[in-house]
Design an enzyme around this catalytic site. Sequence first.
Site, PDB file in Angstrom:
ATOM      1  N   CYS A   1     -23.386  -3.774  24.246  1.00  0.00           N
ATOM      2  CA  CYS A   1     -24.548  -4.018  23.337  1.00  0.00           C
ATOM      3  C   CYS A   1     -25.185  -3.000  22.557  1.00  0.00           C
ATOM      4  O   CYS A   1     -25.331  -2.914  21.483  1.00  0.00           O
ATOM      5  CB  CYS A   1     -25.440  -4.944  24.159  1.00  0.00           C
TER       6      CYS A   1
ATOM      7  N   HIS B   1     -32.727  -5.034  22.293  1.00  0.00           N
ATOM      8  CA  HIS B   1     -32.568  -3.498  22.670  1.00  0.00           C
ATOM      9  C   HIS B   1     -33.221  -2.500  21.493  1.00  0.00           C
ATOM     10  O   HIS B   1     -32.804  -3.112  20.256  1.00  0.00           O
ATOM     11  CB  HIS B   1     -31.060  -3.135  22.765  1.00  0.00           C
TER      12      HIS B   1
END
Length: 339
Positions: A131, A244
Amino acid sequence: MGEKSFQVAVVGATGAVGNLMVKVLEERNFPVKGLKLLASARSVGKTLPFRGADIPVEELKEDSFQGVEIALFSAGGSVSKKFAPIAAAAGCVVIDNSSAFRMDPAVPLVVPEVNPDALVAGPGIIANPNCSTIQMVVALKPLYDAVGIRRIVVTTFQAVSGTGKRAIEELRGQVEALVQGKEIPRQIYPYQIAFNCFPHIGAFLDNGYTEEEMKMVNETRKIFNDPSIGVCATTVRIPVYYGHSEAVNIETRTPLSVEKARELLAHAPGVRLVDDPSQLAYPMPLDAVGKDETLVGRIRLDPSVENGLAMWVVADNIRKGAASNAVQIAEALMARNLL
Ligand code: A2P
């Protein structure tokens, strides 16, 4: 795009990412002829909604892939190691979200906005990158193409959803316990994550880095097909549910102005430029949640090196960082007639 449609399976459909894979297939109107939801025996009896129907969850078994054309895997590395080759042998195109096959030279590691040419036809395994790597390479791709990148220094601020459903529950449980003055429950992380952060994602390796940090090094080089890029990563878990964030410093091969970088990013596929400090406009996880774009802002010169640029990059880690990138890989295969 024609009227072709596909038998699709989602492995790990009851998990944080698998569940979203099902939603993203529906949202993006992927041509699904039939959908098979696979998980452990624990989940038999559950159903998940897809296009107005309740689809039963089945137990993942060796014969689960008969007749399946595309299998999206997100049930962890050990499930992928065992079942992805079985699915590929049964004729599936496997898009695997685990790290099990990413660095296998025979397996394409693909972010459709960055290296779609790495995709190949036919049954086999395609790896979905980590990710943190995905959102970073989406943001860096237009700059890499324009001026080259010699070195990247990145620090991540990663949401607990990246660890899975139980980590989301752990953060929620800890916040509740703190508010009520109760003892802090802890099962998943080595330390309290509520109102804390730790520079520790994945196991520590002999070189002092963590697995997550080395994924960012190795996967970035593989995706750009450029082993000369230097990458130094520090990956940090923070008490955020979804999204994130990354502080990224790059050293480019030739000079690049802030204005030119903004212009390149404003037109880059999969990127949304959010960069107007005068209006307090900069990317934040809460803005990225539920979106498939990577948000980029705080672009400024890094005067500590010759051709330095600093920026802030945010994306929804379980969408672009996982489920959406996997579905976009399937779309890219379809668009290239590789399915
Ligand atoms: P289950 O819900 O039946 O345990 P997360 O990453 O959010 O924790 O989700 C993990 C996903 O992987 C879940 O769908 C989980 O199913 C699935 N899974 C874990 N272990 C296995 C296994 N041995 N066989 C099949 N599915 C598994």
